[in-house]
Write an enzyme that holds these catalytic residues in place. Structure first.
Site: not given
Length: 313
Positions: A166, A191, A259, A262, A285, A294
């Site tokens: 990110r 995150k 982004h 990514r 994730h 994806y």
């Protein structure tokens, strides 16, 4: 101006909200952008309640909230032009705040828990074509006049596509990360404070080394690795603006953003036979369901190729 003069609430509710925001930052370690969004959402909620209740609300007003009051706020947000995702995030912020207060015996969160968030349309990530992603990551089409700034931008973009970072993760790197970049593996905190290890391709390490060679500032220690023109930490908006200029220079679609690199990283790995679980780990994730989107991107691309290339399509 201090925050208490910006928030439409009585002192007891202002303090409860400040304590909640502090807990999100210190205990749950939410990302800065999420914290900013939650602060903004609850500030708008309290501003709405000021008009709805006929005065600045306090804890007693929050404790007596009914589902109808919350629905009125959501309806006002939609009428003001907010989309389904924005409204849903606002409801999530209010739920979190009320549950925080409920744990302290200050409110009842059942009303917020009973509400359904508006259904947001599911959009697929929009990756770049592999050739376009390589052009962007190599720095092609840059308009920066200073060679070290052009090298800096190229190094950041190479990390986004080459390692799937990110933009905040890339700009959060420090001089202490340089040895890891050279060694080919980088430990990244993403995150929720989740740490993962990502590979650094030789071409990416070379781009960072070239930036380091040209940069006029000392890049060691815990100071930011990527610097602005005046030597401070590089801001995301600078890279976003550079990407806008590159879209025009390279004739890229409007969806070509930092982004999107990514997204391109994940999509291109999957298209070349990458394992979904491995891609989940590389992206950081928490849930495999987030990564599974994806697979839909890859399928849609295959169908597009089929429809464009098959003689009977």
């Amino acid at each position: 101006m201090s925050e208490e003069f910006l928030v439409s609430a009585r002192p007891d509710l202002q303090k409860a909200r400040a304590d909640w925001l502090s807990s999100l930052k210190e205990e749950r370690r939410l990302a800065r952008l999420t914290l900013d969004a939650y602060e903004r959402d609850t500030r708008q909620f309290l501003q709405f309640l000021t008009g709805h209740c006929g005065g600045a609300p306090g804890i007693a007003d929050i404790a007596d909230l009914r589902p109808a009051d919350l629905r009125a706020f959501l309806a006002a947000r939609r009428a003001g032009g907010a989309g389904a995702r924005t409204v849903g995030r606002g409801l999530a912020a209010i739920r979190s705040f009320l549950r925080f207060m409920e744990r302290r015996g200050l409110a009842n969160a059942a009303g917020a828990g009973a509400l359904r968030a508006p259904r947001a349309p599911k959009g697929l990530p929009k990756p770049l074509a592999a050739a376009d992603a390589r052009r962007v990551a190599s720095g092609e089409g840059q308009l920066a006049e200073e060679p070290w700034i052009a090298a800096r931008n190229a190094a950041v973009l190479a990390l986004l596509y080459g390692s799937g970072l990110r933009i905040g993760e890339a700009l959060g790197l420090t001089g202490a990360d340089i040895p890891a970049l050279r060694a080919g593996t980088l430990r990244v905190t993403g995150k929720g404070g989740k740490t993962r290890v990502v590979p650094v391709l030789p071409v990416v390490a070379e781009a960072v080394a070239e930036y380091q060679r040209l940069c006029p500032y000392h890049l060691g220690g815990e100071a930011p690795l990527f610097r602005g023109a005046r030597g401070g930490g590089l801001q995301p908006a600078i890279i976003q603006r550079e990407m806008q200029r590159m879209r025009s220079a390279l004739n890229l679609p409007e969806t070509a953003t930092p982004h999107a690199l990514r997204h391109s990283f994940a999509t291109h790995l999957l298209a070349r036979g990458g394992d979904l679980r491995a891609i989940q780990e590389l992206l950081g994730h928490a849930s495999l369901s987030t990564t599974q989107i994806y697979t839909a991107v890859d399928t849609s691309r295959l169908l597009e190729i089929y429809e464009n290339a098959h003689p009977r399509a």
